[in-house]
Design a protein around this motif. Structure first.
Motif, PDB file in Angstrom:
ATOM      1  N   PHE A  91      12.332   3.474 -13.193  1.00 47.00           N
ATOM      2  CA  PHE A  91      12.184   2.853 -11.878  1.00 47.00           C
ATOM      3  C   PHE A  91      13.542   2.367 -11.377  1.00 47.00           C
ATOM      4  CE2 PHE A  91      11.230  -0.588 -14.922  1.00 47.00           C
ATOM      5  CZ  PHE A  91      12.116  -1.574 -14.522  1.00 47.00           C
ATOM      6  N   VAL A  92      13.603   2.163 -10.065  1.00 49.49           N
ATOM      7  CA  VAL A  92      14.822   1.660  -9.426  1.00 49.49           C
ATOM      8  C   VAL A  92      14.493   0.341  -8.720  1.00 49.49           C
ATOM      9  CG1 VAL A  92      15.908   3.910  -9.149  1.00 49.49           C
ATOM     10  CG2 VAL A  92      14.359   3.083  -7.387  1.00 49.49           C
ATOM     11  N   VAL A  93      15.500  -0.523  -8.617  1.00 46.60           N
ATOM     12  CA  VAL A  93      15.299  -1.868  -8.069  1.00 46.60           C
ATOM     13  C   VAL A  93      16.246  -2.065  -6.886  1.00 46.60           C
ATOM     14  CG1 VAL A  93      15.291  -4.340  -8.585  1.00 46.60           C
ATOM     15  CG2 VAL A  93      14.699  -2.681 -10.375  1.00 46.60           C
ATOM     16  N   SER A  94      15.718  -2.615  -5.809  1.00 45.80           N
ATOM     17  CA  SER A  94      16.527  -2.976  -4.647  1.00 45.80           C
ATOM     18  C   SER A  94      16.012  -4.320  -4.119  1.00 45.80           C
ATOM     19  CB  SER A  94      16.442  -1.900  -3.562  1.00 45.80           C
ATOM     20  OG  SER A  94      15.096  -1.741  -3.132  1.00 45.80           O
ATOM     21  N   HIS A  95      16.802  -4.958  -3.264  1.00 52.37           N
ATOM     22  CA  HIS A  95      16.339  -6.233  -2.700  1.00 52.37           C
ATOM     23  C   HIS A  95      16.868  -6.383  -1.285  1.00 52.37           C
ATOM     24  CE1 HIS A  95      20.328  -8.130  -3.189  1.00 52.37           C
ATOM     25  NE2 HIS A  95      20.394  -7.477  -4.341  1.00 52.37           N
ATOM     26  N   GLU A  96      16.110  -7.080  -0.505  1.00 51.27           N
ATOM     27  CA  GLU A  96      16.463  -7.372   0.878  1.00 51.27           C
ATOM     28  C   GLU A  96      15.841  -8.721   1.251  1.00 51.27           C
ATOM     29  OE1 GLU A  96      16.083  -5.492   5.397  1.00 51.27           O
ATOM     30  OE2 GLU A  96      15.389  -4.360   3.651  1.00 51.27           O
ATOM     31  N   GLY A  97      16.685  -9.649   1.724  1.00 52.42           N
ATOM     32  CA  GLY A  97      16.186 -10.990   2.029  1.00 52.42           C
ATOM     33  C   GLY A  97      15.746 -11.673   0.746  1.00 52.42           C
ATOM     34  N   ASP A  98      14.505 -12.136   0.718  1.00 53.41           N
ATOM     35  CA  ASP A  98      13.988 -12.807  -0.478  1.00 53.41           C
ATOM     36  C   ASP A  98      12.996 -11.929  -1.240  1.00 53.41           C
ATOM     37  OD1 ASP A  98      12.008 -12.802   1.384  1.00 53.41           O
ATOM     38  OD2 ASP A  98      11.385 -14.886   1.091  1.00 53.41           O
ATOM     39  N   ILE A 129      12.292  -8.554  -3.676  1.00 47.76           N
ATOM     40  CA  ILE A 129      12.787  -7.518  -4.590  1.00 47.76           C
ATOM     41  C   ILE A 129      11.760  -6.379  -4.605  1.00 47.76           C
ATOM     42  CG2 ILE A 129      13.409  -6.962  -6.964  1.00 47.76           C
ATOM     43  CD1 ILE A 129      14.142  -9.881  -7.376  1.00 47.76           C
ATOM     44  N   THR A 130      12.234  -5.158  -4.410  1.00 50.23           N
ATOM     45  CA  THR A 130      11.346  -3.993  -4.392  1.00 50.23           C
ATOM     46  C   THR A 130      11.613  -3.123  -5.614  1.00 50.23           C
ATOM     47  OG1 THR A 130      11.289  -3.986  -1.972  1.00 50.23           O
ATOM     48  CG2 THR A 130      10.601  -1.960  -3.099  1.00 50.23           C
ATOM     49  N   VAL A 131      10.546  -2.819  -6.343  1.00 49.44           N
ATOM     50  CA  VAL A 131      10.625  -1.935  -7.507  1.00 49.44           C
ATOM     51  C   VAL A 131       9.796  -0.688  -7.196  1.00 49.44           C
ATOM     52  CG1 VAL A 131      10.212  -1.694  -9.978  1.00 49.44           C
ATOM     53  CG2 VAL A 131      10.790  -3.944  -9.015  1.00 49.44           C
ATOM     54  N   GLU A 132      10.392   0.481  -7.342  1.00 48.22           N
ATOM     55  CA  GLU A 132       9.661   1.732  -7.114  1.00 48.22           C
ATOM     56  C   GLU A 132      10.032   2.756  -8.179  1.00 48.22           C
ATOM     57  OE1 GLU A 132      10.642   3.675  -3.458  1.00 48.22           O
ATOM     58  OE2 GLU A 132      12.643   2.787  -3.402  1.00 48.22           O
ATOM     59  N   LEU A 133       9.103   3.659  -8.438  1.00 45.66           N
ATOM     60  CA  LEU A 133       9.337   4.694  -9.441  1.00 45.66           C
ATOM     61  C   LEU A 133      10.443   5.630  -8.977  1.00 45.66           C
ATOM     62  CD1 LEU A 133       5.661   5.667 -10.387  1.00 45.66           C
ATOM     63  CD2 LEU A 133       7.184   4.123 -11.611  1.00 45.66           C
ATOM     64  N   SER A 134      11.288   6.038  -9.910  1.00 49.66           N
ATOM     65  CA  SER A 134      12.341   7.004  -9.595  1.00 49.66           C
ATOM     66  C   SER A 134      11.738   8.390  -9.405  1.00 49.66           C
ATOM     67  CB  SER A 134      13.379   7.034 -10.719  1.00 49.66           C
ATOM     68  OG  SER A 134      12.784   7.516 -11.911  1.00 49.66           O
ATOM     69  N   ASP A 135      12.495   9.280  -8.781  1.00 45.52           N
ATOM     70  CA  ASP A 135      12.015  10.654  -8.580  1.00 45.52           C
ATOM     71  C   ASP A 135      11.740  11.346  -9.914  1.00 45.52           C
ATOM     72  OD1 ASP A 135      12.202  10.324  -5.856  1.00 45.52           O
ATOM     73  OD2 ASP A 135      14.199  11.230  -5.702  1.00 45.52           O
ATOM     74  N   ASP A 167       0.821  -1.214   0.000  1.00 40.68           N
ATOM     75  CA  ASP A 167       0.000   0.000   0.000  1.00 40.68           C
ATOM     76  C   ASP A 167       0.855   1.264   0.000  1.00 40.68           C
ATOM     77  OD1 ASP A 167       1.057  -0.189   2.503  1.00 40.68           O
ATOM     78  OD2 ASP A 167      -0.856  -0.186   3.587  1.00 40.68           O
ATOM     79  N   ASP A 168       2.125   1.115  -0.401  1.00 39.39           N
ATOM     80  CA  ASP A 168       3.035   2.267  -0.403  1.00 39.39           C
ATOM     81  C   ASP A 168       3.466   2.659  -1.814  1.00 39.39           C
ATOM     82  OD1 ASP A 168       4.559   0.063  -0.957  1.00 39.39           O
ATOM     83  OD2 ASP A 168       6.103   0.445   0.559  1.00 39.39           O
ATOM     84  N   GLY A 169       2.729   2.173  -2.834  1.00 40.83           N
ATOM     85  CA  GLY A 169       3.045   2.552  -4.204  1.00 40.83           C
ATOM     86  C   GLY A 169       4.264   1.871  -4.786  1.00 40.83           C
ATOM     87  N   THR A 170       4.694   0.762  -4.196  1.00 38.22           N
ATOM     88  CA  THR A 170       5.844   0.025  -4.724  1.00 38.22           C
ATOM     89  C   THR A 170       5.386  -1.346  -5.201  1.00 38.22           C
ATOM     90  OG1 THR A 170       6.405  -0.922  -2.562  1.00 38.22           O
ATOM     91  CG2 THR A 170       7.395   1.203  -3.138  1.00 38.22           C
TER      92      THR A 170
END
Length: 555
Positions: A161-168, A170-176, A122-125
């Motif tokens: 968009f930018v991609v990051s990951h933590e644990g298992d 992967i988070t994709v979110e729009l760039s600024d 629910d955070d737009g990611t």
């Protein structure tokens, strides 16, 4: 010697007559407005006119100009709204479209990355859980490869968009940069759709403009109330065509993964479980018109573009015998069964519509769906009484200024002042003629521009007459004094008016609605005042001189 050719005389007189002819309908404003509304209604009805419409159309001769000066919100009354566009809604839609690109790529690499699961956020990611964490960086790189560059002012290589990951996960979110670009596109698209929806109902000269980062100002003269305007532009009107999974009367039924539960619009207590992914959306519509179905009930005919027609044809060809839901704003209008492939790219929407509802639905579908929800922060209904008071005050100011200028010119320059006064009256008439011809909107600041023009219009005549006085005192004959007076004053007239015209242009480009209204009338007033001073008054003076042949001039 004074000399104006016959051709130039005809052109000058013709332009004056043309300007006054276009201004004349404003003297009969209610009658001409009724005539124009009747003509528009007859055109919308396909050329068929009732007795009442025919009588209203005959209220003004067809061969005369019928363009009017549109009255602004402060003169006519109407509706005022200040809306805030919820641009964050679009981020979620962008994430859904990115997921449609990401999923096939990860699915092809499932042997390496393991299971793939999209998580609810629910955070737009967009968050994706993968089964094999040893290769999560490889999965992230596959997603990064799908990123597209975003055009920015600085020209730096930002991606959408930018991609990051933590644990298992992967988070994709729009760039600024993408968020800024998305916000701008959303506001611009909302502006265009609102403008189309308002124009569809035939309102005159609405003001629709962006304010700040995410707000839109909407002012529609002549509209009954702010609620009416909200009903017109506040409806999202998102049309989709979605496959039907099942039908139920349980409002609390669980639709299942990848499905949604929508109520029926005309069947109370009936709900449809639909696939969440639409086969075709309203974005592929190119036309929608009110009509009647085979049972004589109000309906809406629609037509797709080639892309939508191909998708619609492919799906109906592969699913003959299956139900297919037509959904408007998360309500099922109808769910007909596909009896045969529909490859023509057109169809009809039937439901429990009234004629007015089918007309409104066609308007909304033609204009397109609003990209995001709007919150109305400010709404006002301005009554025509306030506009009448404004018009009365503007008329009083204009008459006082007009009378003062006429008196000054008559006392200062005698017969020449009377000629200048006649030209001033023609000048004001030509201003209204130009305003009518270009369909401009007259506002209270616009009236102020006309009042200012009245004062400025005699400046050129003052320069000319003072020059004629000087030449007369220098011993010039009447004809030579008049000729030199106009020749020597020309450069000063042109310089002064060009400077003011440039100022009016800057006000129009940089200003908002009221300032633009002032700039328009000021700019048009400069054009007509220069024309009347250089050509009209000179023609009147020459015609008087040819008739009287005075031995001396009293200026």
């Amino acid at each position: 010697m004074l000399n104006i050719s016959l051709f130039r005389r005809i052109v000058i007189i013709g332009l004056v007559v043309l300007g006054l002819a276009y201004a004349m309908p404003n003297l009969f404003y209610p009658r001409v407005e009724t005539h124009n509304d009747a003509v528009q209604a007859i055109e919308l009805a396909g050329g068929e006119a009732s007795e009442e419409l025919a009588a209203q159309r005959a209220a003004w001769p067809e061969w005369l100009p019928s363009s009017l000066v549109n009255l602004g919100l402060d003169l006519r009354g109407g509706a005022h709204l200040l809306a805030e566009v919820q641009v964050e809604d679009v981020y979620e839609q962008r994430m859904d479209s990115i997921w449609q690109e990401v999923f096939p790529v990860l699915r092809e690499s499932r042997a390496v990355v393991g299971t793939i699961r999209k998580l609810d956020t629910d955070d737009g990611t967009l968050q994706i859980r993968v089964g094999n964490t040893d290769h999560i960086e490889d999965a992230a790189e596959l997603i990064r490869a799908l990123a597209q560059p975003v055009m920015t002012i600085t020209g730096t290589g930002a991606t959408n968009f930018v991609v990051s990951h933590e644990g298992d996960v992967i988070t994709v979110e729009l760039s600024d940069a993408e968020k800024l670009a998305t916000d701008d596109r959303t506001i611009q698209q909302s502006l265009e759709i609102i403008r189309r929806r308002v124009d569809e109902v035939g309102t005159r000269e609405p003001t629709i403009q962006r304010q700040g980062e995410d707000r839109i100002l909407i002012q529609v003269p002549g509209l009954g109330s702010a609620d009416e305007l909200k009903a017109l532009i506040g409806t999202t009107a998102r049309l989709t065509f979605q496959p039907v999974v099942s039908r139920t009367q349980d409002a609390d039924a669980r639709p299942g993964v990848g499905n949604v539960l929508y109520p029926s619009m005309d069947e109370e207590g009936v709900y449809y479980v639909l696939e969440d992914t639409a086969v075709v959306s309203g974005e592929d519509l190119v036309d929608a018109q009110p009509s009647f179905n085979q049972n004589g009930q109000p309906a809406v005919n629609f037509r797709f573009n080639p892309h939508g027609a191909r998708l619609f044809g492919d799906y109906t060809s592969a699913n003959v015998g299956s139900p297919f839901a037509i959904v408007l704003d998360e309500e099922v209008i109808s769910a007909p069964r596909i009896n045969e492939a529909i490859t023509g790219g057109s169809g009809i929407i039937s439901g429990a519509f009234t004629v007015e509802e089918s007309n409104n639905l066609a308007v909304l579908l033609r204009a397109g769906a609003l990209p995001a929800e709007m919150t109305f922060l400010e709404e006002r209904t301005i009554g025509p009484e306030l506009g009448a008071d404004s018009i009365e005050a503007g008329e009083l100011a204009s008459l006082v200024a007009f009378a003062g200028v006429l008196l000054f010119m008559g006392l200062s320059y005698g017969w020449f002042g009377i000629i200048a006064n006649v030209a001033l009256i023609l000048n004001v008439g030509m201003i209204f003629g130009l305003l009518s011809a270009i369909g401009a909107t007259l506002t209270l600041p616009g009236i102020a521009g006309i009042v200012l023009t009245i004062g400025m219009a005699v400046d050129a005549n003052v320069l000319v007459f003072e020059r004629i006085r000087e030449e007369t005192k220098a011993g010039r004959g009447p004809a030579r004094a008049i000729e030199l007076g106009y020749e020597k004053a020309l450069s000063a007239i042109v310089d002064a008016n060009i400077t003011t015209f440039l100022t009016a242009g800057i006000l129009f480009i940089m200003g908002s609605g009221p300032v633009k209204g002032f700039a328009v009338t000021l700019g048009l007033g400069i054009i007509t005042s220069v024309f009347t001073a250089i050509f009209v008054t000179r023609l009147m003076v020459v015609m008087w001189f040819e008739r009287r042949r005075p031995k001396t001039l009293e200026v």
